[in-house]
Design a protein around this motif. Structure first.
Motif, PDB file in Angstrom:
ATOM      1  N   LYS A  10       0.813  -1.218   0.000  1.00  0.00           N
ATOM      2  CA  LYS A  10       0.000   0.000   0.000  1.00  0.00           C
ATOM      3  C   LYS A  10       0.847   1.268   0.000  1.00  0.00           C
ATOM      4  O   LYS A  10       0.342   2.352   0.244  1.00  0.00           O
ATOM      5  CB  LYS A  10      -0.956  -0.016   1.196  1.00  0.00           C
ATOM      6  CG  LYS A  10      -1.956  -1.165   1.117  1.00  0.00           C
ATOM      7  CD  LYS A  10      -2.843  -1.221   2.323  1.00  0.00           C
ATOM      8  CE  LYS A  10      -3.829  -2.386   2.186  1.00  0.00           C
ATOM      9  NZ  LYS A  10      -3.139  -3.688   2.230  1.00  0.00           N
ATOM     10  N   ASN A  11       2.130   1.113  -0.241  1.00  0.00           N
ATOM     11  CA  ASN A  11       3.021   2.275  -0.296  1.00  0.00           C
ATOM     12  C   ASN A  11       3.387   2.600  -1.742  1.00  0.00           C
ATOM     13  O   ASN A  11       3.510   1.703  -2.571  1.00  0.00           O
ATOM     14  CB  ASN A  11       4.313   2.013   0.485  1.00  0.00           C
ATOM     15  CG  ASN A  11       4.094   2.039   1.975  1.00  0.00           C
ATOM     16  OD1 ASN A  11       3.550   1.109   2.551  1.00  0.00           O
ATOM     17  ND2 ASN A  11       4.527   3.109   2.616  1.00  0.00           N
ATOM     18  N   GLN A  12       3.562   3.872  -2.001  1.00  0.00           N
ATOM     19  CA  GLN A  12       4.068   4.308  -3.291  1.00  0.00           C
ATOM     20  C   GLN A  12       5.412   4.988  -3.050  1.00  0.00           C
ATOM     21  O   GLN A  12       5.494   5.965  -2.314  1.00  0.00           O
ATOM     22  CB  GLN A  12       3.097   5.279  -3.966  1.00  0.00           C
ATOM     23  CG  GLN A  12       1.800   4.609  -4.412  1.00  0.00           C
ATOM     24  CD  GLN A  12       0.909   5.564  -5.184  1.00  0.00           C
ATOM     25  OE1 GLN A  12       1.153   6.764  -5.209  1.00  0.00           O
ATOM     26  NE2 GLN A  12      -0.121   5.020  -5.817  1.00  0.00           N
ATOM     27  N   TYR A  13       6.451   4.444  -3.667  1.00  0.00           N
ATOM     28  CA  TYR A  13       7.785   4.977  -3.498  1.00  0.00           C
ATOM     29  C   TYR A  13       8.181   5.778  -4.739  1.00  0.00           C
ATOM     30  O   TYR A  13       7.482   5.753  -5.753  1.00  0.00           O
ATOM     31  CB  TYR A  13       8.782   3.841  -3.234  1.00  0.00           C
ATOM     32  CG  TYR A  13       8.458   3.071  -1.966  1.00  0.00           C
ATOM     33  CD1 TYR A  13       8.885   3.529  -0.724  1.00  0.00           C
ATOM     34  CD2 TYR A  13       7.693   1.913  -2.010  1.00  0.00           C
ATOM     35  CE1 TYR A  13       8.580   2.845   0.441  1.00  0.00           C
ATOM     36  CE2 TYR A  13       7.382   1.217  -0.848  1.00  0.00           C
ATOM     37  CZ  TYR A  13       7.825   1.687   0.374  1.00  0.00           C
ATOM     38  OH  TYR A  13       7.512   1.015   1.529  1.00  0.00           O
ATOM     39  N   THR A  14       9.298   6.476  -4.645  1.00  0.00           N
ATOM     40  CA  THR A  14       9.721   7.337  -5.752  1.00  0.00           C
ATOM     41  C   THR A  14       9.905   6.554  -7.046  1.00  0.00           C
ATOM     42  O   THR A  14       9.653   7.062  -8.126  1.00  0.00           O
ATOM     43  CB  THR A  14      11.027   8.071  -5.401  1.00  0.00           C
ATOM     44  OG1 THR A  14      11.996   7.098  -4.964  1.00  0.00           O
ATOM     45  CG2 THR A  14      10.797   9.066  -4.279  1.00  0.00           C
ATOM     46  N   ASN A  15      10.346   5.324  -6.928  1.00  0.00           N
ATOM     47  CA  ASN A  15      10.368   4.417  -8.077  1.00  0.00           C
ATOM     48  C   ASN A  15      10.201   3.000  -7.553  1.00  0.00           C
ATOM     49  O   ASN A  15      10.335   2.757  -6.352  1.00  0.00           O
ATOM     50  CB  ASN A  15      11.649   4.568  -8.908  1.00  0.00           C
ATOM     51  CG  ASN A  15      12.886   4.166  -8.130  1.00  0.00           C
ATOM     52  OD1 ASN A  15      13.091   2.993  -7.826  1.00  0.00           O
ATOM     53  ND2 ASN A  15      13.725   5.147  -7.789  1.00  0.00           N
ATOM     54  N   LYS A  16       9.911   2.088  -8.441  1.00  0.00           N
ATOM     55  CA  LYS A  16       9.535   0.740  -8.021  1.00  0.00           C
ATOM     56  C   LYS A  16      10.667  -0.013  -7.329  1.00  0.00           C
ATOM     57  O   LYS A  16      10.424  -0.992  -6.625  1.00  0.00           O
ATOM     58  CB  LYS A  16       9.023  -0.067  -9.212  1.00  0.00           C
ATOM     59  CG  LYS A  16      10.066  -0.311 -10.294  1.00  0.00           C
ATOM     60  CD  LYS A  16       9.458  -1.124 -11.436  1.00  0.00           C
ATOM     61  CE  LYS A  16      10.492  -1.428 -12.509  1.00  0.00           C
ATOM     62  NZ  LYS A  16       9.911  -2.221 -13.622  1.00  0.00           N
ATOM     63  N   SER A  54      12.952   1.523  -5.250  1.00  0.00           N
ATOM     64  CA  SER A  54      13.501   2.255  -4.112  1.00  0.00           C
ATOM     65  C   SER A  54      13.421   1.448  -2.815  1.00  0.00           C
ATOM     66  O   SER A  54      14.358   1.469  -2.019  1.00  0.00           O
ATOM     67  CB  SER A  54      12.800   3.605  -3.940  1.00  0.00           C
ATOM     68  OG  SER A  54      11.418   3.439  -3.713  1.00  0.00           O
ATOM     69  N   PHE A  55      12.318   0.724  -2.608  1.00  0.00           N
ATOM     70  CA  PHE A  55      12.196  -0.099  -1.402  1.00  0.00           C
ATOM     71  C   PHE A  55      13.257  -1.191  -1.406  1.00  0.00           C
ATOM     72  O   PHE A  55      13.969  -1.384  -0.413  1.00  0.00           O
ATOM     73  CB  PHE A  55      10.801  -0.720  -1.320  1.00  0.00           C
ATOM     74  CG  PHE A  55      10.621  -1.634  -0.133  1.00  0.00           C
ATOM     75  CD1 PHE A  55      10.181  -1.145   1.080  1.00  0.00           C
ATOM     76  CD2 PHE A  55      10.897  -2.998  -0.221  1.00  0.00           C
ATOM     77  CE1 PHE A  55      10.020  -1.981   2.187  1.00  0.00           C
ATOM     78  CE2 PHE A  55      10.753  -3.838   0.866  1.00  0.00           C
ATOM     79  CZ  PHE A  55      10.306  -3.328   2.073  1.00  0.00           C
ATOM     80  N   ASN A  56      13.358  -1.898  -2.528  1.00  0.00           N
ATOM     81  CA  ASN A  56      14.326  -2.997  -2.625  1.00  0.00           C
ATOM     82  C   ASN A  56      15.758  -2.510  -2.434  1.00  0.00           C
ATOM     83  O   ASN A  56      16.550  -3.137  -1.724  1.00  0.00           O
ATOM     84  CB  ASN A  56      14.199  -3.692  -3.980  1.00  0.00           C
ATOM     85  CG  ASN A  56      12.897  -4.452  -4.110  1.00  0.00           C
ATOM     86  OD1 ASN A  56      12.224  -4.710  -3.127  1.00  0.00           O
ATOM     87  ND2 ASN A  56      12.540  -4.795  -5.333  1.00  0.00           N
ATOM     88  N   ASN A  57      16.094  -1.391  -3.071  1.00  0.00           N
ATOM     89  CA  ASN A  57      17.457  -0.876  -2.975  1.00  0.00           C
ATOM     90  C   ASN A  57      17.771  -0.340  -1.579  1.00  0.00           C
ATOM     91  O   ASN A  57      18.916  -0.373  -1.143  1.00  0.00           O
ATOM     92  CB  ASN A  57      17.677   0.233  -4.011  1.00  0.00           C
ATOM     93  CG  ASN A  57      17.733  -0.309  -5.426  1.00  0.00           C
ATOM     94  OD1 ASN A  57      18.061  -1.471  -5.635  1.00  0.00           O
ATOM     95  ND2 ASN A  57      17.395   0.523  -6.395  1.00  0.00           N
ATOM     96  N   SER A 111      23.610   0.291   1.196  1.00  0.00           N
ATOM     97  CA  SER A 111      22.601   1.143   1.825  1.00  0.00           C
ATOM     98  C   SER A 111      22.741   1.080   3.347  1.00  0.00           C
ATOM     99  O   SER A 111      22.814  -0.005   3.921  1.00  0.00           O
ATOM    100  CB  SER A 111      21.193   0.678   1.432  1.00  0.00           C
ATOM    101  OG  SER A 111      20.210   1.328   2.244  1.00  0.00           O
ATOM    102  N   PRO A 112      22.786   2.235   4.019  1.00  0.00           N
ATOM    103  CA  PRO A 112      22.861   2.234   5.490  1.00  0.00           C
ATOM    104  C   PRO A 112      21.651   1.573   6.154  1.00  0.00           C
ATOM    105  O   PRO A 112      21.704   1.230   7.329  1.00  0.00           O
ATOM    106  CB  PRO A 112      22.918   3.727   5.844  1.00  0.00           C
ATOM    107  CG  PRO A 112      23.431   4.394   4.616  1.00  0.00           C
ATOM    108  CD  PRO A 112      22.863   3.595   3.462  1.00  0.00           C
ATOM    109  N   LEU A 113      20.569   1.383   5.376  1.00  0.00           N
ATOM    110  CA  LEU A 113      19.350   0.760   5.921  1.00  0.00           C
ATOM    111  C   LEU A 113      19.166  -0.675   5.433  1.00  0.00           C
ATOM    112  O   LEU A 113      18.087  -1.249   5.601  1.00  0.00           O
ATOM    113  CB  LEU A 113      18.125   1.602   5.546  1.00  0.00           C
ATOM    114  CG  LEU A 113      18.150   3.049   6.044  1.00  0.00           C
ATOM    115  CD1 LEU A 113      16.881   3.777   5.619  1.00  0.00           C
ATOM    116  CD2 LEU A 113      18.316   3.115   7.551  1.00  0.00           C
ATOM    117  N   TYR A 114      20.216  -1.250   4.866  1.00  0.00           N
ATOM    118  CA  TYR A 114      20.155  -2.633   4.383  1.00  0.00           C
ATOM    119  C   TYR A 114      19.770  -3.583   5.516  1.00  0.00           C
ATOM    120  O   TYR A 114      20.387  -3.594   6.574  1.00  0.00           O
ATOM    121  CB  TYR A 114      21.525  -3.014   3.809  1.00  0.00           C
ATOM    122  CG  TYR A 114      21.654  -4.446   3.342  1.00  0.00           C
ATOM    123  CD1 TYR A 114      20.972  -4.889   2.215  1.00  0.00           C
ATOM    124  CD2 TYR A 114      22.477  -5.343   4.019  1.00  0.00           C
ATOM    125  CE1 TYR A 114      21.103  -6.202   1.773  1.00  0.00           C
ATOM    126  CE2 TYR A 114      22.618  -6.659   3.584  1.00  0.00           C
ATOM    127  CZ  TYR A 114      21.929  -7.081   2.467  1.00  0.00           C
ATOM    128  OH  TYR A 114      22.061  -8.380   2.030  1.00  0.00           O
TER     129      TYR A 114
END
Length: 204
Positions: free
Chosen positions: A99-105, A107-110, A118-121
């Protein structure tokens, strides 16, 4: 043990507790991924305490899920690690993307799944708001119940179907990300709260 030795141990434990709770660095990713020291004893940071306590509950659920997944994978004689990573990618992206929309498809995966730079990996649950963590726990519990009956593929399909019209099952994010030593923070929080509860029970 003599009173002096008991007192020394108590003071040592409390000093360590104070050092951990007042001196841990947290990652603020909207501020160029800066790490800042946060004082968790400050009442203004009560929300962070709550997030850490919920993170412990998520960890316990993760262990139950992992145990069930590993048991199933052992029966197939497959290499466990790559399957486990894929399964958790499915679980987290299921909650994070539905249910989220990210800047590109991607962005969540990356951000959370594939980019090791990624510091949030692998820090997806560490970045959720308190209310999102509550809903993530509900989501995981439902997935676990389905997993026990059907295995991963059907379990994730059933879980996403079950929550598809429930818009509270959305990932809302909040700075800062919980640090890697959140387990130690939880331990110290529990230590203080257990002492407080003991005193209350004794009428002290």
């Amino acid at each position: 043990m003599e009173l002096k030795a008991i007192l020394k141990n108590e003071l040592k434990a409390l000093k360590h507790c104070q050092k951990v709770l007042e001196g841990t660095k947290f990652l603020f990713w909207k501020q160029e991924f800066k790490q800042e020291v946060v004082d968790l004893t400050d009442p203004a940071n009560a929300d962070l305490i709550g997030r850490i306590e919920l993170r412990k509950k998520i960890s316990e659920l993760n262990k139950s899920i992992n145990s069930n997944l590993v048991e199933r994978l052992k029966r197939t004689e497959n290499d466990i690690e790559p399957y486990m990573r894929k399964y958790w990618d499915d679980i987290n992206s299921g909650f994070g993307n539905t249910k989220n929309q990210y800047t590109n498809k991607n962005s969540f995966n990356n951000t959370f799944l594939y980019n090791k730079q990624s510091p949030l990996y692998r820090k997806f649950p560490d970045c959720l708001t308190y209310s999102s963590m509550v809903n993530y726990i509900i989501y995981l519990k439902h997935y676990l119940a389905e997993l026990k009956q059907f295995g991963h593929n059907q379990a994730i399909k059933n879980t996403l179907e079950y929550f598809k019209d429930n818009h509270s099952m959305k990932a809302y994010y909040q700075e800062p990300a919980l640090p890697d030593n959140w387990k130690e923070l939880y331990k110290q929080i529990k230590f203080l709260k257990d002492r407080d509860n003991y005193d209350d029970e004794k009428g002290l």
